[in-house]
Design an enzyme around this catalytic site. Structure first.
Site, PDB file in Angstrom:
ATOM      1  N   ARG A 131       2.953   0.335 -10.588  1.00 23.29           N
ATOM      2  CA  ARG A 131       3.756   1.549 -10.951  1.00 23.29           C
ATOM      3  C   ARG A 131       5.270   1.878 -10.196  1.00 23.29           C
ATOM      4  NH1 ARG A 131       2.983   7.205  -8.916  1.00 23.29           N
ATOM      5  NH2 ARG A 131       3.665   8.797 -10.912  1.00 23.29           N
ATOM      6  N   LYS A 196      -6.691   0.914  -1.325  1.00 24.91           N
ATOM      7  CA  LYS A 196      -6.311   0.646  -2.577  1.00 24.91           C
ATOM      8  C   LYS A 196      -7.212  -0.652  -3.197  1.00 24.91           C
ATOM      9  CE  LYS A 196      -3.202   0.437  -6.219  1.00 24.91           C
ATOM     10  NZ  LYS A 196      -1.436   0.573  -6.494  1.00 24.91           N
ATOM     11  N   ARG A 330       0.841  11.804  -2.055  1.00 26.16           N
ATOM     12  CA  ARG A 330       0.522  11.433  -1.011  1.00 26.16           C
ATOM     13  C   ARG A 330      -0.314  12.128   0.170  1.00 26.16           C
ATOM     14  NH1 ARG A 330       6.757   9.198   0.316  1.00 26.16           N
ATOM     15  NH2 ARG A 330       7.027   7.958  -1.376  1.00 26.16           N
TER      16      ARG A 330
END
Length: 332
Positions: A131, A196, A330
């Site tokens: 992204r 992640k 975030r």
């Protein structure tokens, strides 16, 4: 349905990779005999494996091995894991050893009015995309690099929230293998144990108000090694560290089993059909977050998503909606 044709930009290396994939020690003589080449030719091929970033080990007096072996992608094994309706919806399966970007290749097919129902996987990408133009790190045989093409009628508005629904599909596939602590981070990340594990990148082509096409790109970390892992600029995790031994072909098949029916039915069902499942997996539900754009940022409490996939945040007591193309989420 088309028959798959595995594509190998490194065809001369695939045979030696398959021999070394078991992780055992193989002498140069036995490799040469199996490949029908000289020991000198074997040595040249082994040097190329090292340039792929594979941890080739020389065992003095015995030969060579790839510690831990390799779980190579295989079209036959992958297809064996497909269930209906995915088996019928998959038009073509393309496997590459190394490409620049599976998303870019599939976009090229779609722009030529091809690519619908095509799944493309690669052992390695040299220009994988994430992204906002970020690079996706994908060492050889270290993950799942999957792109899936699909054409839609009715315009891009029908695809609102699709990246979030794809996240739900990935989580469901991982749950089939008992992967623990899988969560989703808005709008397109899959997390595991606070780091992640996978990312989703959707890219569109065609007429955005009428007939358009989308490439669903997925990068999922399976076993990251050495230099490749150190190049990642955010907290990450791979499957081998939490749930080792998952076969990559079975995992890729499971992803397609969930993704293909999703794409077929999405224009009618929309994200609303996946919202509750997404909320149950929301990494940041009820937690302080920051929403960052190019020009400013907001702080508030995450309150999940609405039926379109927009992020809902309570900012100074006011309920505000944020959309994926505008901002990043975030931790607060």
């Amino acid at each position: 349905m088309h028959a798959e044709t595995p594509k190998n930009p490194l065809p001369q290396l695939r045979p030696v990779l398959e021999l070394l994939a078991d992780g055992d020690v193989h002498s140069g003589e036995s490799l040469g005999a199996a490949l029908g080449v000289s020991r000198a030719a074997v040595w040249k091929q082994l040097q190329k494996l090292e340039r792929l970033g594979l941890p080739l080990e020389s065992v003095r007096g015995r030969g060579y091995r790839l510690p831990g072996g390799l779980n190579l992608l295989d079209a036959t094994e992958l297809r064996a894991g497909l269930r209906p309706p995915a088996r019928d919806l998959l038009d073509e399966l393309l496997l590459h050893d190394r490409v620049d970007s599976t998303n870019a290749r599939l976009l090229g097919l779609l722009e030529k009015n091809s690519g619908h129902g095509v799944a493309m996987l690669a052992e390695q990408q040299t220009a994988g995309r994430g992204r906002r133009g970020r690079q996706w790190i994908s060492p050889f045989s270290g993950g799942i690099n999957l792109s899936l093409g699909w054409q839609f009628g009715g315009g891009v508005q029908l695809l609102e929230g699709l990246s979030l629904a794809v996240g739900v599909a990935i989580a469901q596939a991982l749950q089939e293998f008992g992967v623990p602590d899988v969560r989703l981070k808005w709008p397109n990340d899959v997390w595991c144990r606070g780091r992640k594990l996978a990312g989703v990148l959707l890219e569109l082509s065609g007429d955005l108000t009428d007939r358009c096409a989308v490439v669903v790109g997925i990068g999922l970390n399976v076993g990251l090694r050495g230099d490749a892992a150190s190049a990642i600029d955010q907290p990450w995790i791979d499957l081998n560290s939490v749930c080792p031994g998952i076969d990559r072909n079975r995992l890729a098949a499971a992803l397609l089993n969930h993704l293909l029916p999703l794409l077929q039915s999405y224009p009618e069902r929309g994200f609303a059909a996946y919202r509750q499942q997404w909320q149950q997996l929301d990494q940041f539900a009820g937690r302080p977050v920051r929403i960052v754009s190019v020009q400013r940022q907001w702080s508030g409490i995450a309150e999940g998503v609405d039926d379109t996939g927009a992020l809902v945040v309570a900012v100074d007591g006011e309920r505000r909606l944020f959309h994926g193309g505008e901002v990043s989420l975030r931790e607060g």
